[in-house]
Design a protein around this motif. Sequence first.
Motif, PDB file in Angstrom:
ATOM      1  N   TYR A 263      -3.126  29.177  42.004  1.00 29.85           N
ATOM      2  CA  TYR A 263      -3.219  30.268  41.033  1.00 29.85           C
ATOM      3  C   TYR A 263      -3.002  29.667  39.643  1.00 29.85           C
ATOM      4  O   TYR A 263      -2.388  28.610  39.507  1.00 29.85           O
ATOM      5  N   PRO A 264      -3.523  30.322  38.595  1.00 30.70           N
ATOM      6  CA  PRO A 264      -3.491  29.714  37.261  1.00 30.70           C
ATOM      7  C   PRO A 264      -2.103  29.435  36.686  1.00 30.70           C
ATOM      8  O   PRO A 264      -1.851  28.326  36.219  1.00 30.70           O
ATOM      9  N   ALA A 265      -1.209  30.432  36.683  1.00 31.93           N
ATOM     10  CA  ALA A 265       0.067  30.198  36.001  1.00 31.93           C
ATOM     11  C   ALA A 265       1.114  31.239  36.356  1.00 31.93           C
ATOM     12  O   ALA A 265       0.786  32.386  36.669  1.00 31.93           O
ATOM     13  N   ASP A 266       2.365  30.821  36.283  1.00 29.96           N
ATOM     14  CA  ASP A 266       3.488  31.736  36.454  1.00 29.96           C
ATOM     15  C   ASP A 266       3.562  32.663  35.234  1.00 29.96           C
ATOM     16  O   ASP A 266       3.011  32.359  34.178  1.00 29.96           O
ATOM     17  N   PHE A 267       4.261  33.766  35.382  1.00 30.57           N
ATOM     18  CA  PHE A 267       4.498  34.733  34.304  1.00 30.57           C
ATOM     19  C   PHE A 267       3.191  35.281  33.721  1.00 30.57           C
ATOM     20  O   PHE A 267       3.076  35.465  32.512  1.00 30.57           O
ATOM     21  N   THR A 268       2.222  35.530  34.591  1.00 29.78           N
ATOM     22  CA  THR A 268       0.939  36.057  34.127  1.00 29.78           C
ATOM     23  C   THR A 268       0.694  37.439  34.741  1.00 29.78           C
ATOM     24  O   THR A 268       1.649  38.139  35.064  1.00 29.78           O
ATOM     25  N   PHE A 269      -0.552  37.802  34.921  1.00 28.18           N
ATOM     26  CA  PHE A 269      -0.890  39.193  35.242  1.00 28.18           C
ATOM     27  C   PHE A 269      -1.421  39.375  36.664  1.00 28.18           C
ATOM     28  O   PHE A 269      -0.804  40.045  37.477  1.00 28.18           O
ATOM     29  N   VAL A 270      -2.554  38.781  36.988  1.00 24.38           N
ATOM     30  CA  VAL A 270      -3.122  38.900  38.330  1.00 24.38           C
ATOM     31  C   VAL A 270      -2.290  38.090  39.330  1.00 24.38           C
ATOM     32  O   VAL A 270      -2.075  38.520  40.470  1.00 24.38           O
ATOM     33  N   CYS A 271      -1.803  36.944  38.914  1.00 24.62           N
ATOM     34  CA  CYS A 271      -1.075  36.037  39.808  1.00 24.62           C
ATOM     35  C   CYS A 271       0.083  36.700  40.552  1.00 24.62           C
ATOM     36  O   CYS A 271       0.185  36.556  41.776  1.00 24.62           O
ATOM     37  N   PRO A 272       0.970  37.443  39.882  1.00 22.26           N
ATOM     38  CA  PRO A 272       2.074  38.034  40.644  1.00 22.26           C
ATOM     39  C   PRO A 272       1.608  39.067  41.664  1.00 22.26           C
ATOM     40  O   PRO A 272       2.249  39.234  42.704  1.00 22.26           O
ATOM     41  N   THR A 273       0.478  39.733  41.398  1.00 19.67           N
ATOM     42  CA  THR A 273      -0.009  40.703  42.389  1.00 19.67           C
ATOM     43  C   THR A 273      -0.465  39.977  43.645  1.00 19.67           C
ATOM     44  O   THR A 273      -0.220  40.445  44.759  1.00 19.67           O
ATOM     45  N   GLU A 274      -1.101  38.826  43.479  1.00 16.98           N
ATOM     46  CA  GLU A 274      -1.555  38.039  44.625  1.00 16.98           C
ATOM     47  C   GLU A 274      -0.374  37.447  45.394  1.00 16.98           C
ATOM     48  O   GLU A 274      -0.314  37.526  46.624  1.00 16.98           O
ATOM     49  N   LEU A 275       0.555  36.841  44.662  1.00 15.70           N
ATOM     50  CA  LEU A 275       1.705  36.219  45.320  1.00 15.70           C
ATOM     51  C   LEU A 275       2.578  37.257  46.007  1.00 15.70           C
ATOM     52  O   LEU A 275       3.125  37.013  47.089  1.00 15.70           O
ATOM     53  N   GLY A 276       2.693  38.445  45.399  1.00 13.98           N
ATOM     54  CA  GLY A 276       3.438  39.536  46.033  1.00 13.98           C
ATOM     55  C   GLY A 276       2.753  40.016  47.303  1.00 13.98           C
ATOM     56  O   GLY A 276       3.406  40.312  48.309  1.00 13.98           O
ATOM     57  N   ASP A 277       1.426  40.100  47.277  1.00 11.13           N
ATOM     58  CA  ASP A 277       0.664  40.489  48.462  1.00 11.13           C
ATOM     59  C   ASP A 277       0.864  39.471  49.583  1.00 11.13           C
ATOM     60  O   ASP A 277       1.070  39.834  50.748  1.00 11.13           O
ATOM     61  N   LEU A 278       0.844  38.187  49.246  1.00 12.58           N
ATOM     62  CA  LEU A 278       1.115  37.153  50.256  1.00 12.58           C
ATOM     63  C   LEU A 278       2.535  37.289  50.802  1.00 12.58           C
ATOM     64  O   LEU A 278       2.757  37.141  52.003  1.00 12.58           O
ATOM     65  N   ALA A 279       3.482  37.566  49.922  1.00 10.11           N
ATOM     66  CA  ALA A 279       4.875  37.738  50.369  1.00 10.11           C
ATOM     67  C   ALA A 279       4.996  38.915  51.335  1.00 10.11           C
ATOM     68  O   ALA A 279       5.703  38.824  52.344  1.00 10.11           O
ATOM     69  N   ASP A 280       4.282  39.997  51.036  1.00  6.66           N
ATOM     70  CA  ASP A 280       4.323  41.175  51.908  1.00  6.66           C
ATOM     71  C   ASP A 280       3.711  40.900  53.282  1.00  6.66           C
ATOM     72  O   ASP A 280       4.051  41.571  54.255  1.00  6.66           O
ATOM     73  N   ASN A 281       2.820  39.926  53.357  1.00 12.76           N
ATOM     74  CA  ASN A 281       2.137  39.592  54.609  1.00 12.76           C
ATOM     75  C   ASN A 281       2.617  38.281  55.232  1.00 12.76           C
ATOM     76  O   ASN A 281       2.074  37.836  56.236  1.00 12.76           O
ATOM     77  N   TYR A 282       3.618  37.667  54.642  1.00 16.67           N
ATOM     78  CA  TYR A 282       4.074  36.347  55.075  1.00 16.67           C
ATOM     79  C   TYR A 282       4.499  36.336  56.543  1.00 16.67           C
ATOM     80  O   TYR A 282       4.180  35.392  57.274  1.00 16.67           O
ATOM     81  N   ALA A 283       5.170  37.365  57.006  1.00 17.37           N
ATOM     82  CA  ALA A 283       5.613  37.407  58.405  1.00 17.37           C
ATOM     83  C   ALA A 283       4.417  37.332  59.357  1.00 17.37           C
ATOM     84  O   ALA A 283       4.502  36.694  60.424  1.00 17.37           O
ATOM     85  N   GLU A 284       3.311  37.951  58.986  1.00 16.51           N
ATOM     86  CA  GLU A 284       2.108  37.899  59.828  1.00 16.51           C
ATOM     87  C   GLU A 284       1.533  36.484  59.874  1.00 16.51           C
ATOM     88  O   GLU A 284       1.082  36.020  60.927  1.00 16.51           O
ATOM     89  N   PHE A 285       1.541  35.794  58.731  1.00 19.12           N
ATOM     90  CA  PHE A 285       1.082  34.413  58.717  1.00 19.12           C
ATOM     91  C   PHE A 285       1.994  33.547  59.590  1.00 19.12           C
ATOM     92  O   PHE A 285       1.514  32.706  60.344  1.00 19.12           O
ATOM     93  N   LYS A 286       3.303  33.757  59.493  1.00 15.72           N
ATOM     94  CA  LYS A 286       4.256  32.974  60.278  1.00 15.72           C
ATOM     95  C   LYS A 286       4.037  33.191  61.777  1.00 15.72           C
ATOM     96  O   LYS A 286       4.148  32.251  62.565  1.00 15.72           O
ATOM     97  N   LYS A 287       3.723  34.433  62.179  1.00 14.28           N
ATOM     98  CA  LYS A 287       3.438  34.708  63.598  1.00 14.28           C
ATOM     99  C   LYS A 287       2.258  33.881  64.097  1.00 14.28           C
ATOM    100  O   LYS A 287       2.182  33.559  65.281  1.00 14.28           O
ATOM    101  N   LEU A 288       1.344  33.563  63.207  1.00 16.35           N
ATOM    102  CA  LEU A 288       0.176  32.749  63.555  1.00 16.35           C
ATOM    103  C   LEU A 288       0.464  31.249  63.453  1.00 16.35           C
ATOM    104  O   LEU A 288      -0.419  30.429  63.660  1.00 16.35           O
TER     105      LEU A 288
END
Length: 188
Positions: A40-65
């Motif tokens: 992702y381009p940079a910390d403290f930006t706009f689109v980036c935290p939405t993507e990283l937050g979405d990954l965090a919300d789904n992280y348990a599913e990735f770990k199950k895989l």
Amino acid sequence: MSSLINTEILPFKATAFHAGKFVDVSDADLKGKWSVVFFYPADFTFVCPTELGDLADNYAEFKKLGVEIYAVSTDTHFTHKAWHDSSETIGKIEYVMVGDPTHAISKNFEVLIEEAGIANRGTFVIDPQGKIQIIEITAGGIGRDASELLRKVKAAQYVASHPGEVCPAKWKEGDATLAPSLDLVGKI
């Protein structure tokens, strides 16, 4: 950009922020399991935290895989910690946040925007042998979707464990697959 599909990841070493600590990460850490490298381009930006937050919300599913996620920007591991400590969205991240201030990793994966010193939004799914199986690159203003990434990872894992089968468009876990053969040509 030349295609990196089915190529082995290049060697790298970096420092990351993970589980409240600074840790060393290298290409060796990505081998032996499925991995997602998420630029992702940079910390403290706009689109980036939405993507990283979405990954965090789904992280348990990735770990199950059996998948580990490595988020990478050209910021330092210190910046990752500061962002993690100051943002509610980023504070929920449990996966590895890799710093790439030398741009070595971004260059290895061919996502560096040289004139800006930042990475494109690049997603790479890497198999246990260290080979890139999926690449997705989007323009800076277009955020990615973790649920779609999960679907693609499941498809890649299915194909890897079922030689001779492929996953058609919109394939979801449990759906029918295809066995490519002369009999299918012109019938789909």
